[in-house]
Scaffold this active site. Structure first.
Site, PDB file in Angstrom:
ATOM      1  N   HIS A   1       0.865  -1.186   0.000  1.00 53.93           N
ATOM      2  CA  HIS A   1       0.000   0.000   0.000  1.00 53.93           C
ATOM      3  C   HIS A   1       0.895   1.227   0.000  1.00 53.93           C
ATOM      4  O   HIS A   1       1.711   1.409   0.907  1.00 53.93           O
ATOM      5  CB  HIS A   1      -0.917   0.023   1.219  1.00 53.93           C
ATOM      6  CG  HIS A   1      -1.885   1.167   1.195  1.00 53.93           C
ATOM      7  ND1 HIS A   1      -3.172   1.049   0.707  1.00 53.93           N
ATOM      8  CD2 HIS A   1      -1.756   2.461   1.586  1.00 53.93           C
ATOM      9  CE1 HIS A   1      -3.790   2.203   0.807  1.00 53.93           C
ATOM     10  NE2 HIS A   1      -2.950   3.085   1.323  1.00 53.93           N
ATOM     11  N   CYS A   2       0.743   2.081  -1.008  1.00 55.50           N
ATOM     12  CA  CYS A   2       1.601   3.250  -1.163  1.00 55.50           C
ATOM     13  C   CYS A   2       0.868   4.487  -0.650  1.00 55.50           C
ATOM     14  O   CYS A   2      -0.132   4.912  -1.255  1.00 55.50           O
ATOM     15  CB  CYS A   2       1.995   3.439  -2.625  1.00 55.50           C
ATOM     16  SG  CYS A   2       3.108   4.837  -2.889  1.00 55.50           S
TER      17      CYS A   2
END
Length: 356
Positions: free
Chosen positions: A183-184
Protein backbone atom coordinates in the site's frame (compact mmCIF):
# COMPACT_ATOMS: atom_id res chain seq x y z
CA UNK A 1 3.96 -49.31 77.96
CA UNK A 2 4.45 -48.98 74.18
CA UNK A 3 2.06 -46.42 72.60
CA UNK A 4 0.55 -48.70 69.88
CA UNK A 5 -0.83 -50.98 72.56
CA UNK A 6 -2.64 -48.14 74.24
CA UNK A 7 -6.34 -48.31 73.40
CA UNK A 8 -6.73 -44.50 73.48
CA UNK A 9 -3.86 -43.96 71.13
CA UNK A 10 -5.09 -46.63 68.71
CA UNK A 11 -8.56 -45.09 68.58
CA UNK A 12 -7.09 -41.66 67.95
CA UNK A 13 -4.94 -42.98 65.08
CA UNK A 14 -7.92 -44.67 63.39
CA UNK A 15 -9.97 -41.54 63.74
CA UNK A 16 -7.27 -39.42 62.00
CA UNK A 17 -7.04 -41.89 59.10
CA UNK A 18 -10.80 -41.83 58.60
CA UNK A 19 -10.94 -38.03 58.70
CA UNK A 20 -8.19 -37.71 56.06
CA UNK A 21 -9.84 -40.21 53.73
CA UNK A 22 -13.17 -38.45 54.10
CA UNK A 23 -11.64 -35.05 53.32
CA UNK A 24 -9.98 -36.47 50.17
CA UNK A 25 -13.26 -38.00 49.02
CA UNK A 26 -15.05 -34.74 49.54
CA UNK A 27 -12.48 -32.89 47.42
CA UNK A 28 -12.82 -35.43 44.61
CA UNK A 29 -16.59 -35.57 44.72
CA UNK A 30 -17.26 -32.08 43.31
CA UNK A 31 -20.42 -31.57 41.22
CA UNK A 32 -20.08 -32.77 37.64
CA UNK A 33 -21.25 -29.48 36.12
CA UNK A 34 -18.61 -27.63 38.12
CA UNK A 35 -15.76 -29.90 37.03
CA UNK A 36 -16.82 -29.60 33.39
CA UNK A 37 -16.90 -25.82 33.50
CA UNK A 38 -13.62 -25.77 35.37
CA UNK A 39 -12.00 -27.91 32.69
CA UNK A 40 -13.50 -25.73 29.92
CA UNK A 41 -12.20 -22.54 31.51
CA UNK A 42 -8.79 -24.09 32.01
CA UNK A 43 -8.68 -25.14 28.32
CA UNK A 44 -9.83 -21.72 27.18
CA UNK A 45 -7.16 -20.04 29.28
CA UNK A 46 -4.49 -22.31 27.84
CA UNK A 47 -5.65 -21.59 24.28
CA UNK A 48 -4.82 -17.93 24.79
CA UNK A 49 -1.17 -18.73 25.37
CA UNK A 50 -0.55 -21.90 23.35
CA UNK A 51 -0.44 -22.42 19.60
CA UNK A 52 1.47 -25.09 17.72
CA UNK A 53 2.25 -22.52 14.97
CA UNK A 54 3.49 -19.86 17.36
CA UNK A 55 6.93 -18.48 16.53
CA UNK A 56 8.84 -15.24 16.99
CA UNK A 57 7.00 -13.57 14.10
CA UNK A 58 3.58 -14.32 15.63
CA UNK A 59 4.67 -13.00 19.03
CA UNK A 60 6.15 -9.88 17.42
CA UNK A 61 2.98 -9.20 15.41
CA UNK A 62 0.80 -9.69 18.48
CA UNK A 63 2.85 -7.30 20.61
CA UNK A 64 3.00 -4.60 17.95
CA UNK A 65 -0.56 -5.00 16.68
CA UNK A 66 -1.72 -1.72 18.35
CA UNK A 67 1.14 0.13 16.64
CA UNK A 68 0.32 -1.47 13.28
CA UNK A 69 -3.33 -0.52 13.69
CA UNK A 70 -2.38 3.08 14.48
CA UNK A 71 -0.13 3.32 11.43
CA UNK A 72 -2.85 1.86 9.19
CA UNK A 73 -5.40 4.28 10.58
CA UNK A 74 -3.18 7.33 10.09
CA UNK A 75 -2.12 6.21 6.61
CA UNK A 76 -5.75 5.76 5.61
CA UNK A 77 -6.75 9.26 6.72
CA UNK A 78 -3.59 11.10 5.63
CA UNK A 79 -3.42 9.57 2.15
CA UNK A 80 -4.74 12.71 0.48
CA UNK A 81 -2.15 14.78 2.35
CA UNK A 82 0.67 12.69 0.84
CA UNK A 83 -0.82 13.05 -2.63
CA UNK A 84 -1.08 16.81 -2.11
CA UNK A 85 2.59 16.93 -1.08
CA UNK A 86 3.65 15.08 -4.24
CA UNK A 87 1.68 17.48 -6.43
CA UNK A 88 2.91 20.53 -4.49
CA UNK A 89 6.61 19.61 -4.56
CA UNK A 90 6.49 18.59 -8.23
CA UNK A 91 4.67 21.80 -9.14
CA UNK A 92 7.26 23.89 -7.29
CA UNK A 93 10.05 22.33 -9.36
CA UNK A 94 8.09 22.98 -12.56
CA UNK A 95 7.58 26.64 -11.65
CA UNK A 96 11.32 27.06 -11.05
CA UNK A 97 12.13 25.23 -14.28
CA UNK A 98 9.84 27.40 -16.42
CA UNK A 99 10.35 30.74 -14.68
CA UNK A 100 14.06 30.57 -13.80
CA UNK A 101 15.81 27.88 -15.84
CA UNK A 102 14.03 28.06 -19.20
CA UNK A 103 14.99 31.71 -19.85
CA UNK A 104 18.62 30.85 -19.01
CA UNK A 105 18.55 27.90 -21.40
CA UNK A 106 17.06 29.96 -24.23
CA UNK A 107 19.60 32.76 -23.79
CA UNK A 108 22.80 30.76 -23.25
CA UNK A 109 22.47 27.31 -24.91
CA UNK A 110 22.96 26.43 -28.57
CA UNK A 111 19.90 25.44 -30.66
CA UNK A 112 20.66 21.68 -30.55
CA UNK A 113 20.91 21.76 -26.75
CA UNK A 114 17.73 23.84 -26.51
CA UNK A 115 15.90 21.27 -28.64
CA UNK A 116 17.25 18.44 -26.47
CA UNK A 117 16.17 20.04 -23.20
CA UNK A 118 12.73 20.97 -24.51
CA UNK A 119 12.04 17.52 -26.00
CA UNK A 120 13.40 15.41 -23.17
CA UNK A 121 12.07 17.61 -20.38
CA UNK A 122 8.52 17.67 -21.70
CA UNK A 123 8.53 13.94 -22.56
CA UNK A 124 9.72 13.14 -19.04
CA UNK A 125 7.08 15.45 -17.55
CA UNK A 126 4.27 13.84 -19.57
CA UNK A 127 5.35 10.35 -18.52
CA UNK A 128 5.48 11.37 -14.84
CA UNK A 129 2.07 13.06 -14.85
CA UNK A 130 0.36 10.29 -16.84
CA UNK A 131 1.63 7.38 -14.76
CA UNK A 132 1.05 9.11 -11.44
CA UNK A 133 -2.54 9.91 -12.37
CA UNK A 134 -3.17 6.34 -13.57
CA UNK A 135 -1.50 4.84 -10.49
CA UNK A 136 -3.71 6.83 -8.12
CA UNK A 137 -6.98 6.43 -10.05
CA UNK A 138 -6.68 2.84 -11.31
CA UNK A 139 -8.11 0.15 -9.07
CA UNK A 140 -5.46 -2.42 -8.05
CA UNK A 141 -7.97 -5.25 -8.58
CA UNK A 142 -10.19 -7.11 -6.13
CA UNK A 143 -11.37 -10.73 -6.04
CA UNK A 144 -14.98 -11.02 -7.24
CA UNK A 145 -17.37 -11.54 -4.35
CA UNK A 146 -20.41 -12.76 -6.27
CA UNK A 147 -18.69 -15.55 -8.22
CA UNK A 148 -18.33 -18.82 -6.36
CA UNK A 149 -16.37 -20.69 -9.04
CA UNK A 150 -13.19 -18.58 -8.95
CA UNK A 151 -9.94 -20.49 -8.38
CA UNK A 152 -8.57 -19.88 -4.90
CA UNK A 153 -5.75 -21.20 -2.75
CA UNK A 154 -6.95 -20.10 0.69
CA UNK A 155 -9.60 -18.12 2.53
CA UNK A 156 -8.98 -14.63 3.89
CA UNK A 157 -9.34 -14.64 7.66
CA UNK A 158 -10.53 -11.02 7.72
CA UNK A 159 -12.76 -10.87 4.64
CA UNK A 160 -13.87 -14.52 5.02
CA UNK A 161 -13.79 -14.83 1.22
CA UNK A 162 -11.78 -17.03 -1.17
CA UNK A 163 -8.28 -15.75 -1.97
CA UNK A 164 -6.81 -16.47 -5.44
CA UNK A 165 -3.09 -17.00 -5.85
CA UNK A 166 -0.90 -13.94 -5.12
CA UNK A 167 -3.82 -12.19 -3.39
CA UNK A 168 -3.30 -10.58 0.01
CA UNK A 169 -5.39 -8.57 2.45
CA UNK A 170 -4.62 -4.87 2.87
CA UNK A 171 -5.28 -3.58 6.37
CA UNK A 172 -5.45 0.03 5.15
CA UNK A 173 -7.91 -0.57 2.29
CA UNK A 174 -9.60 -3.24 4.44
CA UNK A 175 -10.05 -5.65 1.53
CA UNK A 176 -8.14 -8.23 -0.50
CA UNK A 177 -5.96 -7.05 -3.40
CA UNK A 178 -5.06 -9.10 -6.50
CA UNK A 179 -1.28 -9.59 -6.78
CA UNK A 180 -0.75 -7.10 -3.97
CA UNK A 181 2.69 -5.51 -3.78
CA UNK A 182 2.16 -2.93 -1.02
CA UNK A 183 0.00 0.00 0.00
CA UNK A 184 1.60 3.25 -1.16
CA UNK A 185 0.65 6.31 0.93
CA UNK A 186 2.09 8.63 -1.74
CA UNK A 187 -0.56 7.28 -4.12
CA UNK A 188 -3.28 6.90 -1.50
CA UNK A 189 -3.90 3.56 -3.18
CA UNK A 190 -2.80 -0.05 -3.10
CA UNK A 191 -0.33 -1.30 -5.69
CA UNK A 192 -1.79 -4.43 -7.23
CA UNK A 193 -2.31 -6.32 -10.47
CA UNK A 194 -3.92 -3.53 -12.52
CA UNK A 195 -1.79 -0.53 -11.44
CA UNK A 196 1.58 -2.11 -10.61
CA UNK A 197 2.96 -1.04 -14.01
CA UNK A 198 1.81 2.54 -13.49
CA UNK A 199 3.44 2.68 -10.07
CA UNK A 200 6.80 1.39 -11.27
CA UNK A 201 6.78 3.61 -14.39
CA UNK A 202 6.03 6.65 -12.25
CA UNK A 203 8.94 5.82 -9.92
CA UNK A 204 11.23 5.21 -12.90
CA UNK A 205 10.43 8.41 -14.77
CA UNK A 206 10.35 10.50 -11.62
CA UNK A 207 13.86 9.23 -10.82
CA UNK A 208 15.01 10.03 -14.35
CA UNK A 209 13.47 13.50 -14.11
CA UNK A 210 15.17 14.23 -10.79
CA UNK A 211 18.50 13.00 -12.15
CA UNK A 212 18.01 15.20 -15.19
CA UNK A 213 17.40 18.28 -13.02
CA UNK A 214 20.25 17.41 -10.65
CA UNK A 215 22.86 16.81 -13.37
CA UNK A 216 21.86 19.67 -15.68
CA UNK A 217 21.54 22.12 -12.79
CA UNK A 218 24.78 21.25 -11.01
CA UNK A 219 26.77 24.21 -12.34
CA UNK A 220 23.88 26.57 -11.66
CA UNK A 221 23.69 25.25 -8.11
CA UNK A 222 27.41 25.86 -7.51
CA UNK A 223 27.19 29.41 -8.90
CA UNK A 224 24.07 30.18 -6.84
CA UNK A 225 25.62 28.77 -3.67
CA UNK A 226 28.82 30.79 -4.11
CA UNK A 227 26.79 33.90 -4.85
CA UNK A 228 24.80 33.55 -1.64
CA UNK A 229 27.98 32.92 0.33
CA UNK A 230 29.46 36.13 -1.07
CA UNK A 231 26.21 37.93 -0.36
CA UNK A 232 26.29 36.93 3.32
CA UNK A 233 29.98 37.79 3.77
CA UNK A 234 30.04 41.15 1.96
CA UNK A 235 28.78 44.00 4.14
CA UNK A 236 27.13 45.73 1.18
CA UNK A 237 25.22 43.09 -0.82
CA UNK A 238 25.69 43.60 -4.55
CA UNK A 239 22.66 41.41 -5.39
CA UNK A 240 19.06 42.51 -5.69
CA UNK A 241 16.15 40.74 -4.01
CA UNK A 242 15.14 39.12 -7.32
CA UNK A 243 18.61 37.72 -7.91
CA UNK A 244 18.77 36.46 -4.34
CA UNK A 245 15.42 34.65 -4.72
CA UNK A 246 16.56 33.12 -8.03
CA UNK A 247 19.69 31.73 -6.38
CA UNK A 248 17.69 30.32 -3.47
CA UNK A 249 15.23 28.73 -5.90
CA UNK A 250 18.03 27.02 -7.80
CA UNK A 251 19.53 25.70 -4.55
CA UNK A 252 16.10 24.46 -3.41
CA UNK A 253 15.50 22.69 -6.74
CA UNK A 254 18.92 21.01 -6.80
CA UNK A 255 18.78 19.81 -3.18
CA UNK A 256 15.21 18.47 -3.53
CA UNK A 257 15.74 16.70 -6.85
CA UNK A 258 19.07 15.21 -5.76
CA UNK A 259 17.56 13.87 -2.53
CA UNK A 260 14.53 12.40 -4.29
CA UNK A 261 16.76 10.91 -7.00
CA UNK A 262 18.79 9.00 -4.39
CA UNK A 263 15.83 7.83 -2.28
CA UNK A 264 13.42 7.07 -5.10
CA UNK A 265 16.22 5.62 -7.22
CA UNK A 266 16.97 3.06 -4.50
CA UNK A 267 13.27 2.14 -4.31
CA UNK A 268 13.02 1.85 -8.08
CA UNK A 269 16.10 -0.38 -8.23
CA UNK A 270 14.63 -2.62 -5.53
CA UNK A 271 11.36 -3.02 -7.43
CA UNK A 272 13.24 -3.65 -10.67
CA UNK A 273 15.06 -6.57 -9.01
CA UNK A 274 11.74 -7.95 -7.76
CA UNK A 275 10.19 -7.69 -11.23
CA UNK A 276 13.20 -9.47 -12.73
CA UNK A 277 12.56 -12.38 -10.34
CA UNK A 278 8.79 -12.40 -10.89
CA UNK A 279 8.07 -11.39 -7.28
CA UNK A 280 6.17 -8.74 -5.40
CA UNK A 281 7.33 -7.12 -2.16
CA UNK A 282 5.15 -9.50 -0.13
CA UNK A 283 6.22 -12.55 -2.11
CA UNK A 284 9.86 -11.67 -1.50
CA UNK A 285 9.42 -12.39 2.22
CA UNK A 286 7.26 -15.49 1.74
CA UNK A 287 9.61 -16.94 -0.88
CA UNK A 288 12.62 -16.36 1.39
CA UNK A 289 10.93 -18.28 4.20
CA UNK A 290 9.96 -21.07 1.83
CA UNK A 291 13.51 -21.33 0.48
CA UNK A 292 14.87 -21.59 4.02
CA UNK A 293 12.27 -24.20 4.98
CA UNK A 294 12.90 -26.40 1.93
CA UNK A 295 16.68 -26.02 2.26
CA UNK A 296 16.45 -27.71 5.66
CA UNK A 297 14.78 -30.67 3.95
CA UNK A 298 17.47 -30.78 1.26
CA UNK A 299 15.18 -29.45 -1.47
CA UNK A 300 15.34 -26.44 -3.78
CA UNK A 301 12.48 -23.97 -3.93
CA UNK A 302 11.51 -22.42 -7.28
CA UNK A 303 9.26 -19.42 -7.62
CA UNK A 304 6.25 -20.67 -9.63
CA UNK A 305 5.71 -17.21 -11.15
CA UNK A 306 9.25 -16.70 -12.44
CA UNK A 307 9.33 -17.02 -16.24
CA UNK A 308 12.89 -15.77 -16.65
CA UNK A 309 14.15 -12.18 -16.55
CA UNK A 310 13.17 -11.12 -20.06
CA UNK A 311 9.74 -12.75 -19.98
CA UNK A 312 9.08 -11.37 -16.51
CA UNK A 313 9.52 -7.86 -17.91
CA UNK A 314 7.34 -8.70 -20.92
CA UNK A 315 4.57 -9.94 -18.66
CA UNK A 316 4.91 -6.93 -16.39
CA UNK A 317 4.79 -4.29 -19.15
CA UNK A 318 2.34 -6.25 -21.33
CA UNK A 319 4.79 -6.45 -24.24
CA UNK A 320 3.40 -8.83 -26.87
CA UNK A 321 5.49 -7.69 -29.85
CA UNK A 322 8.65 -5.67 -30.40
CA UNK A 323 6.89 -2.41 -31.19
CA UNK A 324 5.25 -2.49 -27.75
CA UNK A 325 8.60 -1.63 -26.15
CA UNK A 326 8.08 1.83 -27.64
CA UNK A 327 4.30 2.24 -27.67
CA UNK A 328 3.66 0.63 -24.27
CA UNK A 329 6.87 1.39 -22.34
CA UNK A 330 8.40 4.60 -23.69
CA UNK A 331 5.08 6.28 -24.48
CA UNK A 332 1.96 6.75 -22.34
CA UNK A 333 -0.27 3.70 -22.65
CA UNK A 334 -3.39 2.73 -20.74
CA UNK A 335 -3.47 -0.92 -21.82
CA UNK A 336 -4.53 -3.54 -19.28
CA UNK A 337 -1.99 -6.04 -17.92
CA UNK A 338 -1.90 -9.59 -19.18
CA UNK A 339 -4.33 -11.91 -17.40
CA UNK A 340 -7.13 -11.23 -14.98
CA UNK A 341 -5.11 -11.56 -11.79
CA UNK A 342 -7.07 -14.66 -10.73
CA UNK A 343 -5.11 -17.40 -12.51
CA UNK A 344 -1.40 -17.63 -13.22
CA UNK A 345 0.82 -19.90 -15.26
CA UNK A 346 3.43 -21.79 -13.24
CA UNK A 347 6.90 -22.93 -14.16
CA UNK A 348 6.23 -26.71 -14.50
CA UNK A 349 4.15 -25.98 -17.61
CA UNK A 350 7.28 -24.79 -19.46
CA UNK A 351 5.05 -22.35 -21.29
CA UNK A 352 6.34 -19.17 -22.88
CA UNK A 353 3.61 -16.65 -22.15
CA UNK A 354 4.71 -14.40 -25.05
CA UNK A 355 6.92 -15.88 -27.76
CA UNK A 356 8.22 -12.57 -29.06
Amino acid sequence: MRWWWCPGSLVHLLRCILLRSCSRRRRCRLPLWFTKRQAYLKLMLQSLFYNSLTDSDVVFDSLFEPMFWTVDYLTRWFGMVFVFLVVLLTSSILVIAYVVLLPLVLNTYSPPWIAWHLCYGHWNLIMIAFHYYKATKTSPGYPPVEKNDIPFVSVCKKCVTPKPARTHHCGICNRCILKMDHHCPWLNNCVGHFNHRYFFSFCLFMTLGCLYCSISGRNLFIDAYNALETDYVTPAPPYTFKERMINKSIIYMWVLTSTVAVALGALTTWHALLISRGETSIEKHTNSKEKHRMAKMGQVYKNPFDYGRLHNWKVFFGVEKKSHWVTRVLLPSGHSPLGDGLTWDVFPLKKDPMPV
